[in-house]
Design a protein around this motif. Structure first.
Motif, short mmCIF file in Angstrom:
data_model
loop_
_atom_site.label_atom_id
_atom_site.label_comp_id
_atom_site.label_asym_id
_atom_site.label_seq_id
_atom_site.Cartn_x
_atom_site.Cartn_y
_atom_site.Cartn_z
N ALA A 1 -11.60 26.62 0.87
CA ALA A 1 -12.74 26.02 0.17
C ALA A 1 -12.56 26.09 -1.34
N GLU A 2 -12.02 27.20 -1.85
CA GLU A 2 -11.85 27.36 -3.29
C GLU A 2 -10.80 26.38 -3.83
N PHE A 3 -9.71 26.25 -3.11
CA PHE A 3 -8.67 25.32 -3.57
C PHE A 3 -9.19 23.89 -3.52
N GLY B 1 -3.87 29.20 -5.04
CA GLY B 1 -2.93 28.09 -4.94
C GLY B 1 -1.78 28.38 -4.01
N ARG B 2 -1.22 29.57 -4.10
CA ARG B 2 -0.08 29.89 -3.25
C ARG B 2 -0.50 30.24 -1.83
N LEU B 3 -1.77 30.56 -1.63
CA LEU B 3 -2.27 30.81 -0.27
C LEU B 3 -2.64 29.49 0.40
N ALA B 4 -3.21 28.57 -0.35
CA ALA B 4 -3.55 27.26 0.20
C ALA B 4 -2.30 26.47 0.55
N HIS B 5 -1.20 26.72 -0.20
CA HIS B 5 0.06 26.02 0.04
C HIS B 5 1.22 27.00 -0.14
N PRO B 6 1.46 27.86 0.85
CA PRO B 6 2.58 28.80 0.74
C PRO B 6 3.92 28.08 0.65
N LEU C 1 -0.15 19.49 -11.60
CA LEU C 1 1.29 19.71 -11.55
C LEU C 1 1.62 21.20 -11.45
N ASP C 2 0.78 22.04 -12.02
CA ASP C 2 1.01 23.48 -12.02
C ASP C 2 0.03 24.17 -11.06
N PHE C 3 -0.29 23.51 -9.96
CA PHE C 3 -1.33 24.01 -9.06
C PHE C 3 -1.03 25.40 -8.51
N GLU C 4 0.24 25.72 -8.34
CA GLU C 4 0.55 27.04 -7.78
C GLU C 4 0.06 28.16 -8.67
N ASN C 5 0.02 27.92 -9.97
CA ASN C 5 -0.43 28.94 -10.92
C ASN C 5 -1.85 28.72 -11.40
N LYS C 6 -2.30 27.46 -11.48
CA LYS C 6 -3.60 27.16 -12.06
C LYS C 6 -4.74 27.21 -11.04
N LEU D 1 0.85 -1.18 0.00
CA LEU D 1 0.00 0.00 0.00
C LEU D 1 0.90 1.23 0.00
N VAL D 2 0.88 1.97 -1.11
CA VAL D 2 1.68 3.20 -1.24
C VAL D 2 0.80 4.36 -0.77
N VAL D 3 1.30 5.13 0.20
CA VAL D 3 0.51 6.19 0.83
C VAL D 3 1.30 7.49 0.83
N GLY D 4 0.77 8.51 0.18
CA GLY D 4 1.28 9.86 0.32
C GLY D 4 0.48 10.56 1.40
N SER D 5 1.16 11.14 2.38
CA SER D 5 0.49 11.72 3.55
C SER D 5 0.83 13.21 3.64
N GLY D 6 -0.17 14.05 3.45
CA GLY D 6 0.03 15.48 3.53
C GLY D 6 -1.19 16.17 4.11
N PHE D 7 -1.63 17.24 3.45
CA PHE D 7 -2.89 17.91 3.80
C PHE D 7 -3.33 18.66 2.56
N PHE D 8 -4.61 18.53 2.19
CA PHE D 8 -5.07 19.04 0.90
C PHE D 8 -5.00 20.57 0.83
N THR D 9 -5.19 21.25 1.94
CA THR D 9 -4.81 22.66 2.06
C THR D 9 -4.05 22.80 3.37
N HIS D 10 -3.08 23.72 3.38
CA HIS D 10 -2.23 23.81 4.57
C HIS D 10 -1.56 25.18 4.63
N ASN D 11 -2.18 26.08 5.41
CA ASN D 11 -1.60 27.39 5.67
C ASN D 11 -2.00 27.80 7.08
N LEU D 12 -1.23 27.36 8.05
CA LEU D 12 -1.58 27.61 9.45
C LEU D 12 -1.48 29.09 9.79
#
Length: 261
Positions: A187-189, A215-220, A206-211, A161-172
């Motif tokens: 919510a928008e991201f 994008g850059r606020l959800a994942h600074p 792949l280009d989420f920061e721009n598309k 079982l291959v698991v990538g573990s992160g958070f779908f949005t993350h800007n504490l």
């Protein structure tokens, strides 16, 4: 849920939660229900947002203490144990799949599971009876991470079982300034990501920061979205067999978690 290829394990991306996930009234049950519907893996390969190391590194292949990589929490969170068996055979397979000229693989035998690995595993596989290996992210570049995932894809046919573990949005930091509820950027991201995944629009992801909106606020910093690309690489061929296993928000962050295959 669509059917997986017989004999092949799915690939997962999960939003792993901080240590207080264990006290959430809903989320642990969601993870437990998700794992109950999975085939039993022979081993679990974890890629966590909380381990960046280059060259790519393999963690402990024999049980060692967990990495309590967080600060300021109540004492009982530092007493959690997860004594899963080590996975030396899986480590050897990963070395063979990933090691190449210019792409060394190193071993860090005293590096235990960090909270991005063990916090969700405690809820999903509470018996801690499945061997677990954690590998580092040697880069945050989505294209390179997808290539690593592609090289790991054969493991799925071996019961891993291959698991990538992160958070779908993350800007504490932004959460501290937006007050209660779900901030618009999160919510928008999350909605954009859901639609991109439904459309199998890998180029946009792949280009989420721009598309992506916000994008850059959800994942600074992109380390919590980056494990998704390892999963997407490992899941190539099954990207159309995707479903959201967990959605909604936790403290304003999107906890969207995905299964491919």
């Amino acid at each position: 849920m669509t059917g997986a290829t017989p004999g092949r394990m799915p690939a997962l991306y999960l939003s792993h939660g901080a240590p207080p996930l264990a006290d959430d009234p809903v989320w642990p049950g969601e993870l437990a229900a998700w794992s109950a519907g999975l085939p039993r893996p022979t081993a679990i390969l974890m890629v966590s947002a909380h381990w960046e190391e280059a060259p790519l590194a393999l963690g402990a292949v024999e049980p060692v203490p967990l990495v309590y990589d967080f600060w300021g929490f109540p004492e009982h969170y530092y007493r959690v144990r997860y004594d899963a068996p080590g996975a030396p055979a899986l480590a050897e397979r990963v070395r063979k799949l990933l090691r190449a000229p210019g792409a060394p693989v190193q071993d860090i035998p005293d590096r235990g599971l960090d909270h991005g690995a063990y916090v969700p595993l405690v809820e999903m596989f509470p018996e801690a009876d499945v061997p677990v290996l954690q590998v580092s992210m040697p880069t945050l570049d989505p294209v390179r991470l997808m290539e690593i995932g592609r090289k790991l894809a054969p493991l799925r046919d071996e019961g891993v079982l291959v698991v990538g573990s992160g958070f779908f949005t993350h800007n504490l930091a932004a959460l501290r300034h937006t007050g209660p509820g779900v901030p618009g950027w999160s919510a928008e991201f999350d909605d954009w990501g859901r639609r991109a995944l439904d459309a199998v629009d890998v180029d946009a992801l792949l280009d989420f920061e721009n598309k992506a909106p916000a994008g850059r606020l959800a994942h600074p910093r992109t380390e919590h979205f980056a494990p998704l690309f390892v999963t997407l690489g490992a899941a190539e061929g099954d990207l159309h067999r995707a479903h959201t296993a967990v959605d909604g928000f936790w403290m304003g962050l999107a906890k969207r978690s995905l299964q491919f295959g």
